[in-house]
Design a protein around this motif. Sequence first.
Motif: not given
Length: 711
Positions: A365-371, A385-388, A392-394, A403-411
Motif C-alpha cells: 500500500i505504501l508503495w502504491l501510494e507513492t507510485y 482507506d482514509r490515509n490512502f 493519493v487523491v486531488t 447525487r454526486l458532490d465534488s470537493y477539491r483536496g484530499d479526504y
Amino acid sequence: MATYVDILKSEFPEIDTELFQYITGVLASGGPDFEDGEEVYEAIGEVLEQGSGDTRNQDDVREICFQMFNTLQLNSHRGSNQVLLDAPVMLSQMSADNGSAAEDVQSGIWMMKRDKSTMVNAKKLEKAEAKLKQKHTRRNEKDSNKTAAPIVLEEASASQASSKKEKRVDESGKNKSYDIRIENFDVAFGERCLLQGAELSLSFGRRFGLIGRNGLGKTTLLKMLANRSLRVPAHISILHVEQEVAGDETPALQSVLESDTVREGLLGEEKRLNQRIANGTSDGMESIRLTEIYGKLEEIDSDKAPARASVILAGLGFSPKMQTQMTKEFSGGWRMRLALARALFAKPDLLLLDEPTNMLDVRAILWLETYLQTWASTILVVSHDRNFLNAVVTDIIHLHSQRLDSYRGDYENFIKTKEDRMKSQLREYEAQLQYRQHIQVFIDRFRFNANRAAQVQSKLKLLERLPELKPLDKEIEVTLRFPDNFEKLSPPILQLDEVEFYYSKDKLLFTGLNLSADLESRICIVGENGAGKSTILKLLMGELTPVNGIRQAHRALKIGYFSQHHVDQLDLNVCSIELLLNKFPGKTEEEYRHQLGGYGITGELSTRPVASLSGGQKSRVAFAQMTMPCPNFYILDEPTNHLDMETIEALAKSLNKYKGGVILVSHDERLIRLVCKELWVCDVGKVSRVEGGFDEYRDILQEQFRKEGYL
C-alpha cells in the motif's frame, strides 16, 4: 409463563377496564397474524400511550408490546385454541354419556364462557381486524413467492440526457479533449434508484476519490463507466481493475508486458515482417514498414518496458522468482495484484480502481501510494482507506442522497469543507424558517382584520412564492455492537510457547514462537502477504496444531473469528434473518432482526437475499453472525475490507469499548492507530514486537524501498 394478559395487568395496574378489554380483544383475535413486535405496537401502542393513565415513554411501551408478542408466538407454537362455552361442562361426564371409557379422563376440565357484558364491542375491533386481514394476505403472498425460486439477482442500468451535437462531435473524431463530463444521468440497480439527475466531471490528470456509505452505488457507478453505459468519449481508453487475471502458463512478467497492446502489436508485426524477409517472401516494402515500427517502439521506450514492469511487480510484492512463475500458480489474491500491475503498466486514460488496498499488505500500500502520486492521466478510485486517500487523491466525489458532490483536496480537506457547508446550510435553513414564521405570525394576527386584508393577501402570496423549505440531509450515525456480557477470565488466556510449525518439512515457517494475549490485549499483526499472518491466527485459534511447542488457552475462552474470506462462508441464497435462524435456531424473528439492526442491516435489507447485498453489507451480516454467541475474544482477519469509512470508525469505537481481547490482521492504518496498543511484525520465520508502533514500522518499510530502488 406469563401471558399477555398477565403482562398487561402487571405493567398497567391502573388501566381502564374497557380499554383493557379492547386491547386483549385485539391481541386475542389477531395473535396468529402478527409478524413481529413492531406490528403489535402499531396495533395497540398508541392506545396504551394515550389512554392507560401511565407516564411511560414510547420506548417503554414498545418494549412491552414486544414482550406480549413473544407470548402470542409461544401460544401459537403450542397450538392452543381456547373455546369459550355458555355453561360449565364436565368432560368426564360427556365421555360417559357417549359410551366412552370415563376412566380415560383423569380429571375434569372446566371451561366457562365470558359474560357478554365484558366482551369488546365488535365495532371497536373492526379497524384492527381489517388491518390484520391485510397483513395476513400479504404474508400468504410472501410465502407463495418463497416457493418460486430460483433467486434472480437485480441488474444495474444507466441512462442519461444527450444531444445530437455531442454525438456528432464524438463520432466525427474532432473531440480531442480527455476531460470527461457526464450531465443529468441516472443509475439504478433493479428497482432501486442509486443516482438521479447526477453530474460527474473528471478533469484529465487529476486523481478522484469516490466515497460514500456502503450500498449506495459506488461500485455500480464504476461498472457503468467501464462498460460505457454512461457515455465517455470513444477516444478515451478505460481500464477497470475488477477481476483477477486468468491463470495459464504465461509468466507473471510477460502477462504484465502483454497488457500494453500497442507495444505487443508492434512487436508482433516486427516478428512477422522479419520472418517474411528471412523466408524470401518479401515484396520490398517490409524494410520501410520495419523502419516505421522501430521508430514507434523507440518513441514509447519499448526497450525499457521489461524493467518498468518488473519495478511495478516488485512494488506490489512479487519477488524476482515470482515474476517468472506462471499465472496459474498464483492464488486469487496474487492474481488480483497481477491485474493491478497490468493496469498500472498499461497507463489507460481513465483508470478505475475499486478498493485497491483490499488485496495489498501495508508494504504494498505504501508503495502504491507513492507510485500513484506521479500518475499522469485520470484516476477514479473507490477506497475506504482514509490515509490512502489523503496520500493519493486531488479531489473527492461524495455519493449521497442520489447525487454526486465534488470537493477539491484530499479526504481531510473534504471533512472540513463538508462541515463548513453543513453549518452554512443550517444557518440558511434556520434563517428561512424564521422568515417564514415571521410572515405566518403576521397572517395569523391580522387574518380577520378587514383593514389589513390586502396586506394579509400579499403576505399569503409571498409565502406561496417562497421556495420549498427542505431540512438538511443528515446521515445516520453508524453504530456497531460487540456484546461483552461475560465474566472476566484470569490469566493466562491465550499463548503459544516455543512453537514450531511448517506445512512441509523442507520449508520451516516458524520456530521458537512465543506469543501471549489476555482480555486487555489490542494486538495487530502486520507483515507481507505470505509471511504467515493467517497461519499465526489459526495456531492461536487451535485450527492448526504446532509441530513442536504448546498452545495454551483458558478453558472458558470463546473465540469469535472474522475471516478475510467471510463472504465464502455465508449462504448467499437466503436472507440475513434466515441466515441467523439456520445458524442459531430457537430464537424469535424479532431477536434476529435486533441482532442485524445492531450492524445496520435493518428493514428491507434484512429480507433481501444476501447475494444482492453490497460487499460492505455482507461484511456487516458476517459481524452479526460472529457476535451472536457473545465471544470473550475476537480474532479478526482483514475486517475493514469493503467497509465504508464511517463503519470503520464505528468498528474502532466498538472494539475500544469491548471488554474482551482482540487480535487483528489489518492493513488499514487508521484502524491500527485507533485500536491497537501492540504491533507484531511477521517476517522471515519469526514474529517481533515493534515498540514504536505503526510510525516505526512505516519508517522501516520506506527505508527498505529506498535501498531496493522501488521508489
